[in-house]
Each structure stands twice: as structure tokens, then as C-alpha cells.
Design a protein around this motif. Structure first.
Motif, PDB file in Angstrom:
ATOM      1  N   PRO A   1      12.356 -23.555 -63.088  1.00 21.16           N
ATOM      2  CA  PRO A   1      12.941 -23.441 -61.744  1.00 21.16           C
ATOM      3  C   PRO A   1      13.343 -24.792 -61.144  1.00 21.16           C
ATOM      4  O   PRO A   1      14.260 -24.861 -60.326  1.00 21.16           O
ATOM      5  N   ALA A   2      12.663 -25.852 -61.555  1.00 19.34           N
ATOM      6  CA  ALA A   2      12.954 -27.186 -61.005  1.00 19.34           C
ATOM      7  C   ALA A   2      13.907 -27.986 -61.898  1.00 19.34           C
ATOM      8  O   ALA A   2      14.090 -29.185 -61.680  1.00 19.34           O
TER       9      ALA A   2
ATOM     10  N   ASN B   1       6.745 -22.881 -68.352  1.00 16.97           N
ATOM     11  CA  ASN B   1       8.102 -22.458 -68.003  1.00 16.97           C
ATOM     12  C   ASN B   1       8.271 -22.335 -66.489  1.00 16.97           C
ATOM     13  O   ASN B   1       9.291 -22.733 -65.938  1.00 16.97           O
ATOM     14  N   ASN B   2       7.265 -21.780 -65.817  1.00 16.81           N
ATOM     15  CA  ASN B   2       7.338 -21.641 -64.356  1.00 16.81           C
ATOM     16  C   ASN B   2       7.325 -22.992 -63.654  1.00 16.81           C
ATOM     17  O   ASN B   2       7.848 -23.125 -62.554  1.00 16.81           O
TER      18      ASN B   2
END
Length: 196
Positions: free
Chosen positions: A190-191, A185-186
Motif C-alpha cells: 500500500p505504501a 505485503n500489507n
């Protein structure tokens, strides 16, 4: 003997009164989400949805407009995403690859906002699943093609007045393991650049 009968009568009356005053404990109803898988069919489109799509210039109902694709189930399919609502309250449009220069499917969320229709979300991906939610607005699972990895399936939830990305659930039809969820998820969320 009369005293015993009278005593039993009093005791049974007290027990009956104490039992009848108690309300049965009620547990909160458990919500069970239903998942609707999106298949490869393109069923006929509801007339109300067609009129709204034409009004928003997603497609055209006129034979004389050549700058827009025709409002046809050959190019579009629509889905309801609000429990108990009608097409006039809003819906999802999925477009085939190739429309408007996109090499992939496009998913557009249309919302009736105080009597005016507007597009609140647009994604460059294919709709895979709709999942009912307690708030009455379905969660969406949309598949995005990543040239390096393959198909990444991301869950979207309705937040305030539009959908937002929430969780990467699958990569190439394999569920993301719980121990890898945070790092995946990280990396992806974010991208995220395949829509808004």
C-alpha cells in the motif's frame, strides 16, 4: 463348436466397438513458468528498440543532441517481456544509475498502443528476473533499495494494460516466509512509491 466360435466372435466385436468409441481422457496441459535471471551484462541493443527509444526521447541517436544520453548499451539495456512478440510490440528498458538525476536504476515499460509508442510504467529499481506467464506477458521481479531495510524484491504482474505490484518475495536476498507474507505485503504494497 461353431456356436462357441460365433459367440466369441460376437463378444470380441462388442468389446472392440465399445473400446474404440471411447476417447482417451485428456488432462489440461500444465503451464511451466520459465525464469530468466538478469545478470550484469549490457549486450548490444536491437536497432528497432533504439529507434523507438530515440523517438520517445529516452536517449538520442544524434551526436548533436546534448540534453539526452546517447542510445548506447553503456547506459541502457532492453528486454522483451511478451512471448512471441517483436521489439516493435513493446519492451523493457533498464537505465544505469545517474541518468535523469536518479541515484538508482530505472525500469521503463514501453508499449505499442495502436501504432503509437508510450511508456506505461516507470520504476526506480533494478530488474532481477523475468518469469514467463500463461497470458504471454512476463511477470517482473524488481529490486528496490530501502535505506532502512536493504533491497526489497517485489513481483509485478501485467493487469489490464500495465504492470502492478503484487507480492514482496525477498528482502536482502532472503525469501519472505509464507507465515509473514500477509503482514509484509500489507506493510510494503500500500505504501509503494517507487514507481507507477
Amino acid at each position: 463348436m461353431n456356436k462357441i466360435v460365433f459367440f466369441l466372435y460376437i463378444i470380441s466385436g462388442i468389446l472392440f466397438a465399445s473400446c474404440s468409441n471411447k476417447k482417451p481422457e485428456q488432462s489440461a496441459p500444465t503451464f511451466i513458468s520459465e525464469t530468466r535471471l538478469v545478470d550484469s551484462t549490457y549486450p548490444p541493443i536491437d536497432e528497432s528498440a533504439l529507434a523507438i527509444m530515440d523517438k520517445l526521447q529516452i536517449c538520442t541517436l544524434s551526436d548533436t543532441v546534448l540534453s539526452l544520453p546517447p542510445c548506447s548499451a553503456e547506459f541502457f539495456r532492453v528486454f522483451q517481456y511478451k512471448t512471441g512478440k517483436t521489439w516493435k510490440d513493446g519492451f523493457i528498458v533498464e537505465m544505469i544509475p545517474g541518468l535523469y538525476g536518479s541515484p538508482v536504476h530505472q525500469v521503463v515499460i514501453i508499449e505499442n498502443y495502436f501504432g503509437k509508442y508510450r511508456i506505461v510504467n516507470q520504476y526506480l529499481g533494478a530488474l532481477l528476473e523475468l518469469r514467463s506467464n500463461e497470458n504471454g506477458i512476463d511477470d517482473l521481479l524488481i529490486g528496490y533499495h530501502d535505506p532502512d531495510i536493504g533491497v526489497v524484491a517485489i513481483r509485478h504482474e501485467w493487469k489490464e494494460n500495465k504492470y502492478d505490484v503484487v507480492d514482496v518475495e525477498e528482502i536482502n536476498n532472503h525469501y519472505v516466509k509464507p507465515e509473514l507474507k500477509d503482514s509484509i505485503n500489507n506493510l510494503f504494497l500500500p505504501a509503494f512509491a517507487a514507481g507507477h
